[in-house]
Design an enzyme around this catalytic site. Sequence first.
Site, short mmCIF file in Angstrom:
data_model
loop_
_atom_site.label_atom_id
_atom_site.label_comp_id
_atom_site.label_asym_id
_atom_site.label_seq_id
_atom_site.Cartn_x
_atom_site.Cartn_y
_atom_site.Cartn_z
CB CYS A 4 14.07 20.89 0.25
SG CYS A 4 12.27 20.93 0.23
CB THR A 95 6.48 20.64 10.30
OG1 THR A 95 5.72 19.85 9.38
CG2 THR A 95 5.65 20.94 11.55
CG HIS A 100 3.23 21.41 2.34
ND1 HIS A 100 4.39 22.01 2.77
CD2 HIS A 100 2.52 21.12 3.45
CE1 HIS A 100 4.39 22.06 4.10
NE2 HIS A 100 3.25 21.54 4.53
P1 5GP Z 1 3.05 21.07 7.59
O1 5GP Z 1 3.05 20.71 9.04
O2 5GP Z 1 4.38 21.67 7.17
O3 5GP Z 1 1.89 21.88 7.15
O4 5GP Z 1 2.88 19.70 6.84
C1 5GP Z 1 3.93 18.84 6.53
C2 5GP Z 1 3.30 17.50 6.26
O5 5GP Z 1 4.25 16.71 5.59
C3 5GP Z 1 2.89 16.74 7.53
O6 5GP Z 1 1.50 16.46 7.48
C4 5GP Z 1 3.76 15.50 7.49
O7 5GP Z 1 3.08 14.35 7.95
C5 5GP Z 1 4.13 15.40 6.02
N1 5GP Z 1 5.42 14.80 5.77
C6 5GP Z 1 6.60 15.12 6.37
N2 5GP Z 1 7.61 14.38 5.87
C7 5GP Z 1 7.05 13.58 4.92
C8 5GP Z 1 7.60 12.57 4.05
O8 5GP Z 1 8.80 12.28 4.03
N3 5GP Z 1 6.73 11.95 3.23
C9 5GP Z 1 5.39 12.26 3.20
N4 5GP Z 1 4.63 11.58 2.35
N5 5GP Z 1 4.84 13.20 4.01
C10 5GP Z 1 5.67 13.85 4.85
ZN ZN Z 2 11.94 22.05 -1.69
#
Ligand code: 5GP
Ligand code: ZN
Length: 114
Positions: A4, A95, A100
């Site tokens: 993860c 994603t 979070h």
């Molecule tokens: P979700 O789409 O799951 O709500 O948000 C995931 C967020 O994590 C996205 O806004 C993406 O830009 C961010 N994200 C994904 N991988 C990384 C990473 O390795 N580092 C950081 N700082 N943000 C990440």
């Molecule tokens: Zn995790």
Amino acid sequence: MSDCIFCKIASKEIPADIVYEDGHLVVFKDVKPVAPDHLLLIPKKHFSSPLDFGEEDIETAGRLMVTAARIAREMGFAEKGFRVVCNCGRDGGQTVSHIHYHLLAGRALQWPPG
Ligand code: 5GP
Ligand code: ZN
């Protein structure tokens, strides 16, 4: 969880721009910000989504929102406003499968979201 990406950020196995950390949570800058200020709040313990929360996790769930509000105040978002978002599952646009909260600020945000 070993594969993860957010667990790896919490354990410092991979780098992130961390703005706050305590024994329970990490707050760091989103790597692809969609607003001038875009932070992610995660519990150090792995939960895939809010669907993993049980009664025993009420403190963790509350801590996320209380911390989001405190960070918003401390970073100066509180006066103009901000948004806290938790995307959940495929249709929710999630994603990364480690729960979070997005903390978005710095521009007028649209509603409803796309
Ligand atoms: P979700 O789409 O799951 O709500 O948000 C995931 C967020 O994590 C996205 O806004 C993406 O830009 C961010 N994200 C994904 N991988 C990384 C990473 O390795 N580092 C950081 N700082 N943000 C990440
Ligand atoms: Zn995790």
